[in-house]
Every structure is written in C-alpha cells, then in structure tokens.
Scaffold this motif. Structure first.
Motif, PDB file in Angstrom:
ATOM      1  N   LEU A 128       0.751  -1.285  -0.117  1.00  0.00           N
ATOM      2  CA  LEU A 128      -0.006   0.170  -0.109  1.00  0.00           C
ATOM      3  C   LEU A 128       1.079   1.375   0.060  1.00  0.00           C
ATOM      4  CD1 LEU A 128      -2.829  -1.239   2.497  1.00  0.00           C
ATOM      5  CD2 LEU A 128      -3.017  -0.939  -0.025  1.00  0.00           C
ATOM      6  N   ALA A 173      -7.405   5.274   7.577  1.00  0.00           N
ATOM      7  CA  ALA A 173      -7.972   4.056   8.025  1.00  0.00           C
ATOM      8  C   ALA A 173      -8.831   4.362   8.245  1.00  0.00           C
ATOM      9  CB  ALA A 173      -7.626   3.670   9.049  1.00  0.00           C
ATOM     10  N   GLU A 206      -7.034   3.370  -0.960  1.00  0.00           N
ATOM     11  CA  GLU A 206      -7.686   2.679   0.014  1.00  0.00           C
ATOM     12  C   GLU A 206      -8.083   3.042   1.192  1.00  0.00           C
ATOM     13  OE1 GLU A 206      -7.264  -1.741   0.780  1.00  0.00           O
ATOM     14  OE2 GLU A 206      -6.707  -0.808  -1.151  1.00  0.00           O
ATOM     15  N   VAL A 237      -9.786   1.036   4.574  1.00  0.00           N
ATOM     16  CA  VAL A 237      -9.420  -0.364   5.404  1.00  0.00           C
ATOM     17  C   VAL A 237     -10.576   0.474   6.945  1.00  0.00           C
ATOM     18  CG1 VAL A 237      -8.415  -1.413   6.945  1.00  0.00           C
ATOM     19  CG2 VAL A 237      -7.262  -0.128   4.559  1.00  0.00           C
ATOM     20  N   GLU A 290     -12.535  -3.212   1.570  1.00  0.00           N
ATOM     21  CA  GLU A 290     -11.945  -5.213   0.654  1.00  0.00           C
ATOM     22  C   GLU A 290     -11.151  -5.395   2.371  1.00  0.00           C
ATOM     23  OE1 GLU A 290      -9.866  -5.644  -2.519  1.00  0.00           O
ATOM     24  OE2 GLU A 290     -11.529  -5.510  -3.497  1.00  0.00           O
ATOM     25  N   ARG A 291     -11.024  -4.103   3.412  1.00  0.00           N
ATOM     26  CA  ARG A 291      -9.433  -4.684   4.407  1.00  0.00           C
ATOM     27  C   ARG A 291     -10.377  -4.763   5.778  1.00  0.00           C
ATOM     28  NH1 ARG A 291      -6.225  -3.883  -0.416  1.00  0.00           N
ATOM     29  NH2 ARG A 291      -4.749  -6.102  -0.566  1.00  0.00           N
ATOM     30  N   GLY A 292      -9.882  -4.605   6.605  1.00  0.00           N
ATOM     31  CA  GLY A 292      -9.987  -4.152   8.253  1.00  0.00           C
ATOM     32  C   GLY A 292      -9.898  -5.672   8.953  1.00  0.00           C
ATOM     33  N   VAL A 293      -9.707  -4.228   9.964  1.00  0.00           N
ATOM     34  CA  VAL A 293      -9.502  -4.859  11.636  1.00  0.00           C
ATOM     35  C   VAL A 293     -10.052  -4.476  12.241  1.00  0.00           C
ATOM     36  CG1 VAL A 293      -6.796  -4.893  12.644  1.00  0.00           C
ATOM     37  CG2 VAL A 293      -6.884  -4.719  10.367  1.00  0.00           C
ATOM     38  N   TYR A 308      -2.297  -0.850  14.389  1.00  0.00           N
ATOM     39  CA  TYR A 308      -2.015  -1.366  13.277  1.00  0.00           C
ATOM     40  C   TYR A 308      -1.949  -0.690  11.709  1.00  0.00           C
ATOM     41  CZ  TYR A 308      -3.385  -5.092  15.168  1.00  0.00           C
ATOM     42  OH  TYR A 308      -3.706  -6.894  16.566  1.00  0.00           O
ATOM     43  N   LEU A 366      -0.211  -0.547   8.110  1.00  0.00           N
ATOM     44  CA  LEU A 366      -1.598  -0.003   6.640  1.00  0.00           C
ATOM     45  C   LEU A 366      -0.820   1.401   5.806  1.00  0.00           C
ATOM     46  CD1 LEU A 366      -5.014  -0.094   8.703  1.00  0.00           C
ATOM     47  CD2 LEU A 366      -4.005  -2.000   6.157  1.00  0.00           C
TER      48      LEU A 366
END
Length: 300
Positions: free
Chosen positions: A5, A12, A71, A73, A98-101, A111, A115
C-alpha cells in the motif's frame, strides 16, 4: 510478490465514523459488551445508515475509476462479527472496501503503521490521541456533524485549519502565552522561516500528489482550502511555508478571528479539520468535521 500500500493514499476509518452506529455505541458504552454484540448480530443484514465521513469516503473511492490510488480500510474496536455488518453495509452502498481490522475493544491504532495510513478517522478520542502521538494524521470525527448534499459531486473538497493542523503549534504557543501582539510580531520576524510540519501535512501532501496525477477527464477532482484565524501580516508565513513545501492549495481564507462556519458554508467542504474544539463545534453545524487533538490547546 506481496501486495503493498506504499504508493496509495490509505484512509483507515472506524466503523462508527463511516456508518451511523450511535445507537449501538450507546449500548456498548453502557459496559455491556455482550448486549452490544448481540444487537449487531441481530442486525447483520440490516445496512447501517451513512455516518459522518461516509460522503468523503465515497468520493475518495471514486478516484479509483482509473488507477487504484486510494485504499480505505476499516479499523475498528468492534468485534469481528460486528465487522460483518460493516462490510455488508459497504456492499449495500457500493463502497469498494476490502480490508478491515477489528480488535474487539482493544486500541487499534498500532495497525496504522503496517497499513501505511495517510489518515485515521475515528470517533474515539483516545485512539485519535494515540495515533497522533505515533505520528499519524488523525482526527476525531464529531458524529453529530451535518452531512450536506454537496453541490460539487465531481469534487472532493477538504478544508484545513493551519496552526497545529497543517503547521506545527509553534506560533499558537506564542499566542497562548503572550497574546495577539506577540504572535503577530513573532510571525513577522520569522516570515521567511517555514513553519515545522503539523500532524496533517502528510495528508495534504498525499492529496496534492493525487491532484497532480488527475487529468481533465477524471470523474473526480480534489480542491483544498486553508481556513485560518490568521490575518495579515501573519498570513505571509503560512503562505511561504506552503511554498517551501512545494504544495499548492486552491483557496486560502485569512479570517482574523471571524467565525469560520459562514465561510465553510460557502466553500462546502466534504470534510473540515481543526484543532480547536470551539471551531469544530461551530463548523459541525455546517459540514462533517474532525477534531485534530494536537498542539498546546489540546494538551491533556
């Protein structure tokens, strides 16, 4: 070869900043984690309403119509099952996320480094403080902020305060200690010395790079504004600092203490960042607002 990335503008965002989870959050803050998780399970297939930062995120993702440059997240204290609802809501609204924490109550800011985040938006004040302390651009969204129907559907409009946001709080410290006259004198004396970086400078840099990459046929463009309480002659150091950074902004408003909300109403930003809660409270009536908890005025 692993995906990276590094060359992206990475945002985020907490699920509560992206979607309206205020009702669910009230249950969570009552201290009953199991009741909160049960409520989210019951609503897994019920799309959440758009939250404060939703319009900004939707526009940022539209920059990916050509190359993949942005992007987003989800970075959340929610549990992974609650994360299912967040992703379901993304699909319902056509958000390509598409991304997650999901950290189930633990602080998630650690995080941000893997990222390579350019911005962290959260409704949790401590998470934002921790992110800023770790060197990441971050702001606490005010969930009660207005979500305007933008008259600029093909522009991402972002407004920034100057001191303690784009710039360091060096000059603000002089103002807080010795008053306006000392502040003005300090800025005149140092007009040729660029201000040090503020917490959101990396975000402005990333937006500026995207501006330069966009062509006239792109479906979405970026417009930025500096909205500051500075006035002449203290304005000069702010402009010279941006020149030294080789960053161009589209609009600059030197308001000399005038209420910012009327000017924000005219600019119609998708998001506004300020370090002073009083300015944020005024601005949130007009537009989505983020409180940048940095500098002398936010010293804990």
């Amino acid at each position: 070869m692993a995906l990276s990335l590094v060359d992206k503008l990475v945002v985020a965002i907490s699920s509560r900043a992206l979607f309206d989870f205020e009702e669910e959050n009230r249950v969570y803050e009552e201290g009953n984690l199991h009741a909160y998780e049960a409520l989210q399970r019951d609503r897994l297939t019920v799309p959440a309403k758009p939250g404060v930062a939703f319009p900004l995120i939707r526009k940022l993702l539209a920059l990916n119509a050509g190359d993949h440059r942005v992007e987003v997240v989800i970075l959340s204290r929610s549990d992974p099952i609650s994360g299912l609802r967040a992703f379901h809501s993304c699909r319902e609204y056509g958000l390509t996320i598409e991304r997650g924490v999901f950290t189930r109550g633990r602080a998630p800011f650690g995080y941000l480094k893997p990222l390579n985040a350019s911005l962290f938006l959260s409704a949790n004040q401590q998470d934002v403080r921790d992110a800023l302390a770790a060197g990441f651009p971050a702001a606490r969204v005010l969930p009660e902020s207005a979500k305007m129907a933008s008259t600029y559907p093909d522009e991402i409009r972002i407004a920034f305060d100057g001191d303690a946001v784009l710039f360091s709080d060096e000059a603000e410290r002089v103002f807080q200690k010795d008053g306006l006259r000392a502040f003005v004198g300090h800025e005149i004396h140092n007009k040729d010395l660029p201000l040090a970086d503020g917490p959101l400078k990396p975000l402005l840099e990333a937006l500026h790079r995207l501006q330069k990459l966009a062509d006239q046929a792109a479906p979405m463009h970026i417009r930025t504004a500096l909205v500051t309480a500075r006035s002449a002659p203290a304005h000069e150091r702010a402009i010279r600092t941006l020149m030294a950074w080789n960053i161009e902004i589209d609009e600059a408003m030197f308001l000399g203490g005038l209420d910012k909300s009327a000017f924000l109403r005219e600019f119609e930003p998708d998001f506004f960042f300020d370090d002073q809660i009083g300015h944020c409270e005024s601005a949130r009536v007009v537009t989505a607002t983020g409180h940048v908890l940095s500098g002398i005025v936010n010293a804990s």
